[in-house]
Design a protein around this motif. Structure first.
Motif, PDB file in Angstrom:
ATOM      1  N   VAL A   1      -3.095  12.056  -0.426  1.00 45.75           N
ATOM      2  CA  VAL A   1      -3.262  12.647  -1.758  1.00 45.75           C
ATOM      3  C   VAL A   1      -3.278  11.558  -2.832  1.00 45.75           C
ATOM      4  CG1 VAL A   1      -2.208  14.144  -3.496  1.00 45.75           C
ATOM      5  CG2 VAL A   1      -2.279  14.858  -1.095  1.00 45.75           C
ATOM      6  N   GLY A   2      -2.273  10.670  -2.805  1.00 48.14           N
ATOM      7  CA  GLY A   2      -2.217   9.625  -3.810  1.00 48.14           C
ATOM      8  C   GLY A   2      -3.391   8.678  -3.733  1.00 48.14           C
ATOM      9  N   GLY A   3      -3.755   8.272  -2.519  1.00 46.25           N
ATOM     10  CA  GLY A   3      -4.882   7.357  -2.359  1.00 46.25           C
ATOM     11  C   GLY A   3      -6.188   7.955  -2.831  1.00 46.25           C
ATOM     12  N   SER A   4      -6.444   9.210  -2.503  1.00 45.86           N
ATOM     13  CA  SER A   4      -7.707   9.841  -2.920  1.00 45.86           C
ATOM     14  C   SER A   4      -7.757   9.999  -4.429  1.00 45.86           C
ATOM     15  CB  SER A   4      -7.875  11.195  -2.232  1.00 45.86           C
ATOM     16  OG  SER A   4      -6.832  12.084  -2.584  1.00 45.86           O
ATOM     17  N   HIS A   5      -6.601  10.259  -5.069  1.00 44.33           N
ATOM     18  CA  HIS A   5      -6.584  10.422  -6.514  1.00 44.33           C
ATOM     19  C   HIS A   5      -6.650   9.085  -7.250  1.00 44.33           C
ATOM     20  CE1 HIS A   5      -4.757  14.737  -6.305  1.00 44.33           C
ATOM     21  NE2 HIS A   5      -5.999  14.659  -5.864  1.00 44.33           N
ATOM     22  N   SER A   6      -6.502   7.987  -6.507  1.00 48.65           N
ATOM     23  CA  SER A   6      -6.696   6.674  -7.107  1.00 48.65           C
ATOM     24  C   SER A   6      -8.152   6.463  -7.501  1.00 48.65           C
ATOM     25  CB  SER A   6      -6.267   5.581  -6.124  1.00 48.65           C
ATOM     26  OG  SER A   6      -6.643   4.303  -6.581  1.00 48.65           O
ATOM     27  N   ILE A   7      -9.058   7.115  -6.796  1.00 48.26           N
ATOM     28  CA  ILE A   7     -10.491   6.984  -7.084  1.00 48.26           C
ATOM     29  C   ILE A   7     -11.068   8.377  -7.296  1.00 48.26           C
ATOM     30  CG2 ILE A   7     -11.044   4.740  -6.077  1.00 48.26           C
ATOM     31  CD1 ILE A   7     -11.548   6.137  -3.411  1.00 48.26           C
ATOM     32  N   ALA A   8     -10.586   9.052  -8.327  1.00 44.18           N
ATOM     33  CA  ALA A   8     -11.015  10.431  -8.550  1.00 44.18           C
ATOM     34  C   ALA A   8     -10.805  10.817 -10.006  1.00 44.18           C
ATOM     35  CB  ALA A   8     -10.237  11.386  -7.642  1.00 44.18           C
ATOM     36  N   GLY A   9     -11.393  11.946 -10.367  1.00 43.75           N
ATOM     37  CA  GLY A   9     -11.206  12.507 -11.695  1.00 43.75           C
ATOM     38  C   GLY A   9     -11.327  14.012 -11.624  1.00 43.75           C
TER      39      GLY A   9
ATOM     40  N   CYS B   1      10.359   8.864  -2.541  1.00 40.28           N
ATOM     41  CA  CYS B   1      10.508   7.475  -2.086  1.00 40.28           C
ATOM     42  C   CYS B   1       9.220   6.975  -1.424  1.00 40.28           C
ATOM     43  CB  CYS B   1      11.697   7.340  -1.141  1.00 40.28           C
ATOM     44  SG  CYS B   1      13.309   7.519  -1.973  1.00 40.28           S
ATOM     45  N   ALA B   2       8.531   7.848  -0.707  1.00 39.82           N
ATOM     46  CA  ALA B   2       7.241   7.464  -0.126  1.00 39.82           C
ATOM     47  C   ALA B   2       6.246   7.166  -1.235  1.00 39.82           C
ATOM     48  CB  ALA B   2       6.717   8.584   0.775  1.00 39.82           C
ATOM     49  N   TRP B   3       6.233   7.997  -2.267  1.00 39.02           N
ATOM     50  CA  TRP B   3       5.342   7.773  -3.413  1.00 39.02           C
ATOM     51  C   TRP B   3       5.613   6.409  -4.033  1.00 39.02           C
ATOM     52  CZ3 TRP B   3       1.500  11.008  -5.459  1.00 39.02           C
ATOM     53  CH2 TRP B   3       0.967  10.610  -6.699  1.00 39.02           C
ATOM     54  N   GLN B   4       6.876   6.138  -4.318  1.00 38.09           N
ATOM     55  CA  GLN B   4       7.250   4.881  -4.964  1.00 38.09           C
ATOM     56  C   GLN B   4       6.929   3.673  -4.087  1.00 38.09           C
ATOM     57  OE1 GLN B   4      11.162   4.597  -7.053  1.00 38.09           O
ATOM     58  NE2 GLN B   4      11.581   2.931  -5.615  1.00 38.09           N
ATOM     59  N   SER B   5       6.996   3.840  -2.771  1.00 34.33           N
ATOM     60  CA  SER B   5       6.827   2.714  -1.848  1.00 34.33           C
ATOM     61  C   SER B   5       5.441   2.088  -1.905  1.00 34.33           C
ATOM     62  CB  SER B   5       7.119   3.164  -0.412  1.00 34.33           C
ATOM     63  OG  SER B   5       6.069   3.988   0.097  1.00 34.33           O
ATOM     64  N   PHE B   6       4.468   2.819  -2.443  1.00 39.12           N
ATOM     65  CA  PHE B   6       3.107   2.279  -2.489  1.00 39.12           C
ATOM     66  C   PHE B   6       2.848   1.426  -3.727  1.00 39.12           C
ATOM     67  CE2 PHE B   6       2.268   6.048   0.292  1.00 39.12           C
ATOM     68  CZ  PHE B   6       1.856   5.330   1.409  1.00 39.12           C
ATOM     69  N   VAL B   7       3.740   1.467  -4.700  1.00 44.55           N
ATOM     70  CA  VAL B   7       3.519   0.698  -5.930  1.00 44.55           C
ATOM     71  C   VAL B   7       3.399  -0.792  -5.604  1.00 44.55           C
ATOM     72  CG1 VAL B   7       4.465   0.046  -8.174  1.00 44.55           C
ATOM     73  CG2 VAL B   7       4.724   2.393  -7.340  1.00 44.55           C
ATOM     74  N   ASN B   8       2.253  -1.367  -5.961  1.00 43.27           N
ATOM     75  CA  ASN B   8       1.970  -2.787  -5.725  1.00 43.27           C
ATOM     76  C   ASN B   8       2.064  -3.186  -4.258  1.00 43.27           C
ATOM     77  OD1 ASN B   8       1.198  -3.551  -8.274  1.00 43.27           O
ATOM     78  ND2 ASN B   8       3.266  -4.074  -8.940  1.00 43.27           N
ATOM     79  N   ASN B   9       1.804  -2.233  -3.369  1.00 48.83           N
ATOM     80  CA  ASN B   9       1.722  -2.538  -1.936  1.00 48.83           C
ATOM     81  C   ASN B   9       0.358  -2.075  -1.445  1.00 48.83           C
ATOM     82  OD1 ASN B   9       2.094  -3.031   0.788  1.00 48.83           O
ATOM     83  ND2 ASN B   9       4.226  -2.328   0.773  1.00 48.83           N
ATOM     84  N   GLN B  10      -0.665  -2.791  -1.893  1.00 45.91           N
ATOM     85  CA  GLN B  10      -2.051  -2.434  -1.590  1.00 45.91           C
ATOM     86  C   GLN B  10      -2.335  -2.369  -0.086  1.00 45.91           C
ATOM     87  OE1 GLN B  10      -4.476  -1.625  -3.723  1.00 45.91           O
ATOM     88  NE2 GLN B  10      -6.155  -1.524  -2.247  1.00 45.91           N
ATOM     89  N   PRO B  11      -1.898  -3.350   0.704  1.00 48.70           N
ATOM     90  CA  PRO B  11      -2.173  -3.276   2.149  1.00 48.70           C
ATOM     91  C   PRO B  11      -1.574  -2.031   2.793  1.00 48.70           C
ATOM     92  CG  PRO B  11      -1.532  -5.499   1.537  1.00 48.70           C
ATOM     93  CD  PRO B  11      -1.255  -4.640   0.349  1.00 48.70           C
TER      94      PRO B  11
END
Length: 362
Positions: A194-202, A271-281
């Protein structure tokens, strides 16, 4: 619509180690240009070129965003108790039924753009294969997005998806996790997809009379900014009938879905949501695995042909770290994860300006 009737007339996990996967010798395709390990994949190269150049215009724009959305809305249409074919293309073939589902509002515009290409290549690909191929190609138009495998061999859909299987922006976190859980997704996988797809969406149907309203500040870049922008403090709006579905974003020009807002704050997912902040890989790997899993819902991978070799190379991530908007500080982050501090972020230089809308595909 005419698109659906034409399709009706036409009748229209992770990678599995197989015999195909052990073959490494490439042979020249009949076009005399491309090579392939599996000759059955040769027919896909001109389709890939057509989609890149004529549908996506070689950019991470509105058409690419729509193709990725179509992957999700088609694939999630399966349930152990209610049925459905999963990633079978039913949302295209039986669009007169599935477009009446509230969760599929706006998909008609995506099908209007994708439909001519689907019909053009229907002699090679079934609707389900086409949607998944287009989705895989759409991702490699976006810098930072993963290159996901593509497996060919989906049969033609036989019926529309049952209603109520596509999660909606005003659903609770528990409802969303239960729906995904029915088809084998963990809570961490849900956050990544969900978060990844909304990174490139509108949003085309959330803000009245506005289209292409981004969810984060960098809608043409697959990055982790979405996980920051959604964690900023915001105010919940209540819509018609008491349904909530939009949150006032702390960044001018953005819209925030209630589902994103809650996923970032609920104890099951924060916590899963927060874990992706600045962790691109980490985001790219988790998102890629999740989308592949979606693409195989309702399918028997062992009976499919691995044509991943036709997917172009991914565009490397060239952006910088996620940052706070001008004028914002770490005090504007609404900390939710109880076991780890939110990563420390720099603030963008001001003054603040509104994020522009995503240009709509013509």
């Amino acid at each position: 619509m005419a698109f659906g009737s034409v399709l009706s007339i036409l009748g229209l996990v992770l990678p599995l180690l197989s015999v195909n996967g052990l073959r490494t010798k490439r042979s020249l395709c009949p076009d005399g240009v491309n090579t392939a390990i599996n000759q059955a994949c040769c027919a896909l190269f001109p389709i890939v070129d057509d989609l890149k150049e004529n549908l996506f215009d070689n950019e991470c724009g509105d058409a690419a965003h729509g193709a990725l959305r179509l992957v999700f809305h088609d694939a999630i249409g399966i349930s152990p108790s209610l049925g459905g074919g999963g990633a079978d293309g039913s949302i295209a073939t039986f669009n007169e039924t599935e477009l009446t589902f509230h969760a599929n509002t706006g998909i008609d515009d995506v099908l209007d753009a994708v439909g001519p290409f689907l019909q053009k290549h229907s002699n090679v690909l079934t609707p389900g294969d086409f949607i998944q191929l287009a989705g895989a190609i759409s991702l490699v138009q976006c810098p930072g997005a993963p290159r996901i495998p593509f497996f060919m061999g989906r049969t033609h859909p036989v019926a529309a998806s049952p209603p109520g299987l596509v999660p909606e922006p005003f659903d609770s976190v528990q409802t969303i996790l239960k729906r995904f859980g029915e088809v084998g997704f963990t809570s961490d996988e849900v956050v990544a997809v969900v978060g990844g797809s909304h990174s490139i969406a509108g949003a085309d149907d959330i803000v009245p009379n506005e289209q292409g309203v981004p969810f984060d500040q960098t809608p043409s870049l697959f990055d982790t900014q979405i996980f920051v922008d959604v964690q900023l403090r915001g105010t919940m709006f209540t819509g018609q009938g008491g349904q909530q579905g939009e949150v006032q974003s702390a960044v001018a020009g953005l819209v925030r879905l209630q589902s994103d807002h809650l996923l970032a704050r609920d104890s099951a997912t924060n916590c899963a949501w927060q874990s992706f902040v600045n962790n691109q890989p980490k985001l790219a790997a988790a998102f890629g695995s999740g989308v592949l899993k979606l693409s195989l819902l309702g399918q028997n991978q062992a009976k499919m042909t691995d044509c991943s070799e036709v997917i172009p190379k991914a565009i490397p991530f060239t952006g910088g770290p996620a940052t706070l908007p001008p004028g914002q500080t770490m005090n504007d982050i609404e900390q939710a994860c109880a076991t780890a501090a939110f990563p420390s972020l720099a603030t963008q230089p001001g003054p603040a300006t509104a994020v522009p809308q995503i240009p709509q595909a013509v």
